[in-house]
Structure formats: C-alpha cells, structure tokens
Design a protein around this motif. Structure first.
Motif, PDB file in Angstrom:
ATOM      1  N   MET A  52       0.788  -1.260  -0.055  1.00  0.00           N
ATOM      2  CA  MET A  52       0.082   0.018  -0.107  1.00  0.00           C
ATOM      3  C   MET A  52       0.741   1.324   0.024  1.00  0.00           C
ATOM      4  SD  MET A  52      -2.896   1.191   2.887  1.00  0.00           S
ATOM      5  CE  MET A  52      -3.914  -0.175   2.628  1.00  0.00           C
ATOM      6  N   GLU A  53       0.775   2.394  -0.681  1.00  0.00           N
ATOM      7  CA  GLU A  53       1.213   3.388  -0.793  1.00  0.00           C
ATOM      8  C   GLU A  53       0.904   4.301   0.501  1.00  0.00           C
ATOM      9  OE1 GLU A  53       3.157   4.867  -3.284  1.00  0.00           O
ATOM     10  OE2 GLU A  53       3.112   3.057  -4.379  1.00  0.00           O
ATOM     11  N   LEU A  54       2.194   5.137   0.861  1.00  0.00           N
ATOM     12  CA  LEU A  54       2.036   5.646   2.251  1.00  0.00           C
ATOM     13  C   LEU A  54       0.851   6.549   2.182  1.00  0.00           C
ATOM     14  CD1 LEU A  54       3.279   6.210   4.772  1.00  0.00           C
ATOM     15  CD2 LEU A  54       4.731   7.938   3.828  1.00  0.00           C
ATOM     16  N   VAL A  55       0.511   7.461   1.302  1.00  0.00           N
ATOM     17  CA  VAL A  55      -0.505   8.138   1.272  1.00  0.00           C
ATOM     18  C   VAL A  55      -1.865   7.332   1.445  1.00  0.00           C
ATOM     19  CG1 VAL A  55      -0.800   8.461  -1.053  1.00  0.00           C
ATOM     20  CG2 VAL A  55      -1.478  10.223   0.345  1.00  0.00           C
ATOM     21  N   ASP A  56      -1.951   6.284   0.702  1.00  0.00           N
ATOM     22  CA  ASP A  56      -3.304   5.542   0.857  1.00  0.00           C
ATOM     23  C   ASP A  56      -3.182   5.134   2.182  1.00  0.00           C
ATOM     24  OD1 ASP A  56      -3.960   5.746  -1.655  1.00  0.00           O
ATOM     25  OD2 ASP A  56      -2.756   3.988  -2.430  1.00  0.00           O
ATOM     26  N   LEU A  57      -2.336   4.610   2.857  1.00  0.00           N
ATOM     27  CA  LEU A  57      -2.023   3.970   4.354  1.00  0.00           C
ATOM     28  C   LEU A  57      -2.685   5.240   5.130  1.00  0.00           C
ATOM     29  CD1 LEU A  57      -1.363   1.808   6.345  1.00  0.00           C
ATOM     30  CD2 LEU A  57       1.017   2.773   6.342  1.00  0.00           C
ATOM     31  N   ILE A  58      -2.075   6.274   5.042  1.00  0.00           N
ATOM     32  CA  ILE A  58      -2.375   7.557   6.091  1.00  0.00           C
ATOM     33  C   ILE A  58      -3.929   7.698   5.910  1.00  0.00           C
ATOM     34  CG2 ILE A  58      -2.155   9.870   6.342  1.00  0.00           C
ATOM     35  CD1 ILE A  58       0.869   9.612   5.528  1.00  0.00           C
ATOM     36  N   LYS A  59      -4.303   7.624   4.771  1.00  0.00           N
ATOM     37  CA  LYS A  59      -5.821   8.159   4.357  1.00  0.00           C
ATOM     38  C   LYS A  59      -6.507   7.079   4.984  1.00  0.00           C
ATOM     39  CE  LYS A  59      -5.175  11.627   0.650  1.00  0.00           C
ATOM     40  NZ  LYS A  59      -5.619  11.481  -0.504  1.00  0.00           N
ATOM     41  N   SER A  60      -6.257   5.727   5.073  1.00  0.00           N
ATOM     42  CA  SER A  60      -7.345   4.740   5.252  1.00  0.00           C
ATOM     43  C   SER A  60      -7.079   4.516   6.694  1.00  0.00           C
ATOM     44  CB  SER A  60      -6.698   3.411   4.446  1.00  0.00           C
ATOM     45  OG  SER A  60      -5.493   2.855   5.108  1.00  0.00           O
ATOM     46  N   ARG A  61      -6.287   4.825   7.684  1.00  0.00           N
ATOM     47  CA  ARG A  61      -5.890   4.484   9.216  1.00  0.00           C
ATOM     48  C   ARG A  61      -7.465   5.027   9.854  1.00  0.00           C
ATOM     49  NH1 ARG A  61      -5.729   4.646  14.188  1.00  0.00           N
ATOM     50  NH2 ARG A  61      -6.437   6.788  14.410  1.00  0.00           N
ATOM     51  N   ARG A  62      -8.101   4.526  10.862  1.00  0.00           N
ATOM     52  CA  ARG A  62      -9.372   4.852  11.317  1.00  0.00           C
ATOM     53  C   ARG A  62      -9.130   4.380  12.903  1.00  0.00           C
ATOM     54  NH1 ARG A  62      -9.428   7.469   7.822  1.00  0.00           N
ATOM     55  NH2 ARG A  62     -10.714   7.666   6.112  1.00  0.00           N
ATOM     56  N   SER A  63      -9.803   4.978  13.859  1.00  0.00           N
ATOM     57  CA  SER A  63      -9.846   4.556  15.053  1.00  0.00           C
ATOM     58  C   SER A  63     -10.988   3.440  15.114  1.00  0.00           C
ATOM     59  CB  SER A  63     -10.107   5.712  16.052  1.00  0.00           C
ATOM     60  OG  SER A  63      -8.927   6.592  15.935  1.00  0.00           O
ATOM     61  N   ILE A  64     -10.475   2.308  15.712  1.00  0.00           N
ATOM     62  CA  ILE A  64     -11.529   1.158  15.789  1.00  0.00           C
ATOM     63  C   ILE A  64     -11.093   0.574  17.141  1.00  0.00           C
ATOM     64  CG2 ILE A  64     -12.040  -1.083  14.678  1.00  0.00           C
ATOM     65  CD1 ILE A  64     -11.140  -0.013  11.911  1.00  0.00           C
ATOM     66  N   GLY A  65     -12.153   0.744  17.806  1.00  0.00           N
ATOM     67  CA  GLY A  65     -12.187  -0.060  19.070  1.00  0.00           C
ATOM     68  C   GLY A  65     -12.910  -1.423  19.344  1.00  0.00           C
ATOM     69  N   VAL A  66     -13.595  -1.861  18.377  1.00  0.00           N
ATOM     70  CA  VAL A  66     -13.885  -3.080  18.389  1.00  0.00           C
ATOM     71  C   VAL A  66     -13.329  -4.108  17.962  1.00  0.00           C
ATOM     72  CG1 VAL A  66     -16.083  -4.556  17.711  1.00  0.00           C
ATOM     73  CG2 VAL A  66     -16.429  -1.857  17.799  1.00  0.00           C
ATOM     74  N   VAL A  67     -12.518  -4.888  18.893  1.00  0.00           N
ATOM     75  CA  VAL A  67     -11.493  -5.917  18.609  1.00  0.00           C
ATOM     76  C   VAL A  67     -11.581  -7.107  19.237  1.00  0.00           C
ATOM     77  CG1 VAL A  67      -9.679  -4.074  18.203  1.00  0.00           C
ATOM     78  CG2 VAL A  67     -10.149  -5.259  20.661  1.00  0.00           C
ATOM     79  N   ASP A  68     -11.123  -8.250  18.477  1.00  0.00           N
ATOM     80  CA  ASP A  68     -11.121  -9.515  18.979  1.00  0.00           C
ATOM     81  C   ASP A  68     -10.367  -9.653  20.096  1.00  0.00           C
ATOM     82  OD1 ASP A  68     -10.852 -12.519  19.038  1.00  0.00           O
ATOM     83  OD2 ASP A  68     -11.650 -12.341  17.098  1.00  0.00           O
ATOM     84  N   GLU A  69     -10.475 -10.614  21.233  1.00  0.00           N
ATOM     85  CA  GLU A  69      -9.381 -11.105  22.002  1.00  0.00           C
ATOM     86  C   GLU A  69      -8.181 -11.885  21.777  1.00  0.00           C
ATOM     87  OE1 GLU A  69      -8.671 -10.544  25.457  1.00  0.00           O
ATOM     88  OE2 GLU A  69     -10.286  -8.986  25.156  1.00  0.00           O
ATOM     89  N   LYS A  70      -8.299 -12.052  20.484  1.00  0.00           N
ATOM     90  CA  LYS A  70      -7.025 -12.880  19.855  1.00  0.00           C
ATOM     91  C   LYS A  70      -5.616 -12.162  20.417  1.00  0.00           C
ATOM     92  CE  LYS A  70      -4.812 -14.218  15.418  1.00  0.00           C
ATOM     93  NZ  LYS A  70      -4.802 -14.056  14.137  1.00  0.00           N
ATOM     94  N   GLU A  71      -4.709 -12.800  20.734  1.00  0.00           N
ATOM     95  CA  GLU A  71      -3.252 -12.384  21.284  1.00  0.00           C
ATOM     96  C   GLU A  71      -2.787 -11.647  20.009  1.00  0.00           C
ATOM     97  OE1 GLU A  71       0.700 -13.801  23.224  1.00  0.00           O
ATOM     98  OE2 GLU A  71      -1.148 -14.831  23.822  1.00  0.00           O
ATOM     99  N   VAL A  72      -1.974 -10.608  20.188  1.00  0.00           N
ATOM    100  CA  VAL A  72      -1.051  -9.793  19.131  1.00  0.00           C
ATOM    101  C   VAL A  72       0.205 -10.188  20.014  1.00  0.00           C
ATOM    102  CG1 VAL A  72      -0.238  -7.624  18.452  1.00  0.00           C
ATOM    103  CG2 VAL A  72      -2.739  -7.878  18.826  1.00  0.00           C
ATOM    104  N   SER A  73       1.042 -10.761  19.236  1.00  0.00           N
ATOM    105  CA  SER A  73       2.381 -11.463  19.446  1.00  0.00           C
ATOM    106  C   SER A  73       3.373 -10.355  19.809  1.00  0.00           C
ATOM    107  CB  SER A  73       3.041 -12.332  18.261  1.00  0.00           C
ATOM    108  OG  SER A  73       3.554 -11.319  17.353  1.00  0.00           O
ATOM    109  N   ASP A  74       4.260 -10.794  20.757  1.00  0.00           N
ATOM    110  CA  ASP A  74       5.332  -9.956  21.300  1.00  0.00           C
ATOM    111  C   ASP A  74       5.872  -9.352  20.053  1.00  0.00           C
ATOM    112  OD1 ASP A  74       4.252 -10.283  23.858  1.00  0.00           O
ATOM    113  OD2 ASP A  74       6.086 -11.373  24.541  1.00  0.00           O
ATOM    114  N   GLU A  75       6.349 -10.073  19.231  1.00  0.00           N
ATOM    115  CA  GLU A  75       7.227  -9.846  17.926  1.00  0.00           C
ATOM    116  C   GLU A  75       6.422  -8.698  17.043  1.00  0.00           C
ATOM    117  OE1 GLU A  75       8.041 -11.534  13.548  1.00  0.00           O
ATOM    118  OE2 GLU A  75       8.435 -13.119  15.460  1.00  0.00           O
ATOM    119  N   ILE A  76       5.100  -8.696  17.083  1.00  0.00           N
ATOM    120  CA  ILE A  76       4.514  -7.700  16.319  1.00  0.00           C
ATOM    121  C   ILE A  76       4.508  -6.453  17.223  1.00  0.00           C
ATOM    122  CG2 ILE A  76       2.121  -6.961  15.596  1.00  0.00           C
ATOM    123  CD1 ILE A  76       1.635  -9.672  14.527  1.00  0.00           C
ATOM    124  N   ILE A  77       4.264  -6.556  18.453  1.00  0.00           N
ATOM    125  CA  ILE A  77       4.435  -5.469  19.204  1.00  0.00           C
ATOM    126  C   ILE A  77       5.879  -4.716  19.318  1.00  0.00           C
ATOM    127  CG2 ILE A  77       4.312  -4.427  21.795  1.00  0.00           C
ATOM    128  CD1 ILE A  77       2.243  -6.947  22.238  1.00  0.00           C
TER     129      ILE A  77
END
Length: 188
Positions: free
Chosen positions: A1-26
């Motif tokens: 994804m182009e940087l400008v598209d990434l910037i324009k597509s980012r949204r605040s989303i608070g409805v998330v799954d309980e699936k763990e996010v790995s330490d590596e990704i963090i």
C-alpha cells in the motif's frame, strides 16, 4: 500500500477480538515509533506495554484511583465511574501507553509533538499489519496517582493509551477532511 493511502485509510477502531497480538508484532510497532523525528535527538517517548493479566492489574489500579477521585459524588455516580475505570483496560488484548518525558533541552511542546509523531508511526504500522487501534485518555490518564504504577517520573505526561487488537469485523469507515485550501494561507 502506498504511504498516502495508508495515511488516508487509518481509522480509530475500538471493536477488537481477544486474539493475542504477538510480542514480535508489538516490538515491531515500538521499533517504528522510535524512528520519529525529534529535535536534538532527545527521544522523549516512553512506552508501557500492558497485556494479559497486566490489564486486570491496571484496571484495579485505575479503579482505586477513581474511588479516591469520586468521593464527592453520589454512591451510584461514583460506582459507575469506578467500574468503567476498572473495565477500560479489558477493551483490547494489548495497550501501549505512551508518555512524553521532557528533557529540558528543548521546549516541552517540541517533545510532545515528537512523541505524537512516534504515536503516528506506531498507528500507521499497526494499520499496515491489519490491526485495529484506538487512542484514548480520559481524566484518569492524567492523574499523577497513576504514574507510580506505570513507573513514570513526576514530570512525565501520558499522551495516550493505544488499544490494539485484531478487528472483529471489516470496517469501511469513510474519512472526511476539510479541504486543505480552507486551512492554508500561502505567503509568496
């Protein structure tokens, strides 16, 4: 994804799954954050990663503080605020608390802006990885009583609690912005 598209597509989303996010990704998210520009290379940001049972401990500490802060309210009003404070950290599997630690070398506003840039790096990186994020604060984030729990110094300031997880569903939230021409004055 182009940087400008990434910037324009980012949204605040608070409805998330309980699936763990790995330490590596963090760690990858944190690594992108520290590459934010900052005057005189002061690197004024601090990160506190809260996950697993740490979320419960944070909630209990926030509830304890809120109980002190709501002593002048009715019992019902106080209880609502205390419960909300305690449940807040359970909204997502990971919370990264970002704080600014002013160095005194440059004006504090520059350090706050640099930490905001670090936050934006992290948010964009999370979006690129398919994660949902939302930044929250509320009064509790700014209470000095929370600093010892977070191992923050007296002059440190929390600038945001970033809730991170995998989205529960696909979101197509349209972004709307005021045209840049309405916000810009050119001097030639």
């Amino acid at each position: 994804m182009e940087l400008v598209d990434l910037i324009k597509s980012r949204r605040s989303i608070g409805v998330v799954d309980e699936k763990e996010v790995s330490d590596e990704i963090i760690k990858e998210l944190l690594e992108t954050a520290v590459w934010a520009p900052n005057h005189k290379k002061t690197e004024p940001w601090k990160f506190r990663v809260i996950k697993g049972d740490g979320r419960i401990k944070l909630g209990k500490e926030m509830a304890r503080i809120m109980k002190e802060k709501t002593a002048d309210l009715t019992e019902e009003e106080a209880q609502k605020k205390i419960e909300k404070a305690e449940k807040g950290p359970l909204r997502a599997p990971v919370i990264i608390i970002m704080a600014v630690s002013p160095s005194g070398i440059v004006p504090e506003i520059e350090e706050i802006v640099a930490t905001g840039c670090a936050m934006q790096n992290l948010l964009l990186s999370a979006t690129e990885k398919g994660l949902a994020t939302i930044v929250r604060t509320g009064d509790i984030a700014h209470y000095p009583e929370l600093k010892p729990f977070l191992k923050l110094d007296e002059n440190d300031k929390v600038i945001g609690l970033i809730y991170i997880g995998y989205p529960k569903k696909e979101f197509d939230i349209k972004g709307i912005r005021t045209p840049v021409e309405d916000k810009t004055i050119w001097f030639d």
